[in-house]
Design an enzyme around this catalytic site. Sequence first.
Site: not given
Length: 190
Positions: A102-103, A105-106, A119, A128-129, A148, A174
């Site tokens: 969240s931190s 994303g803000r 899976d 990560l994208e 997370q 990978q």
Amino acid sequence: MLLSDRDIRAEIDAGRLGIDPFEDSLVQPSSVDVRLDTLFRVFNNTRYTHIDPAKQQDELTSLVEPSPGEPFVLHPGEFVLGSTLETCTLPDDLAGRLEGKSSLGRLGLLTHSTAGFIDPGFSGHITLELSNVANLPITLWPGMKIGQLCLLRLTSPAEHPYGSAKVGSKYQGQRGPTPSRSYQNFIKLS
């Protein structure tokens, strides 16, 4: 069912769930924080006129690593691949869901575009994208908390978990940010 902190610890203690390196302080009430590794894949915008998921485009991305102690700078509108510092290994009855912090994303940092699902049976670093939707550059520091990992128990173990011969698991094992291998299972309609 989403695993709680005590269930996550029990799975790790039993050796069924692998997170390496593991630090107990990263366990949250219903997730495990994962950290950013040192490697990034940047897109070579001058090599191709477009991206074609049906074709193998080996020179579409280049692997880069910031100098030790230096961040990677993600500019507004940029998209790069990164990976978790941790190697994650899931048993055949647990699936994972990678969520952003969240931190972060803000601040305008997106951790994944669409591929946040892991899976049962997967083992490797999670790619990560990373996208910057802010108006200013964002510094990405290797080792920082980047996401997370939530863990979900299946109603029964997967009959053919990721990594089994029947599934065609092209990202099993990978290491680092792994480029797309969509061409390996692309089907064109006639």
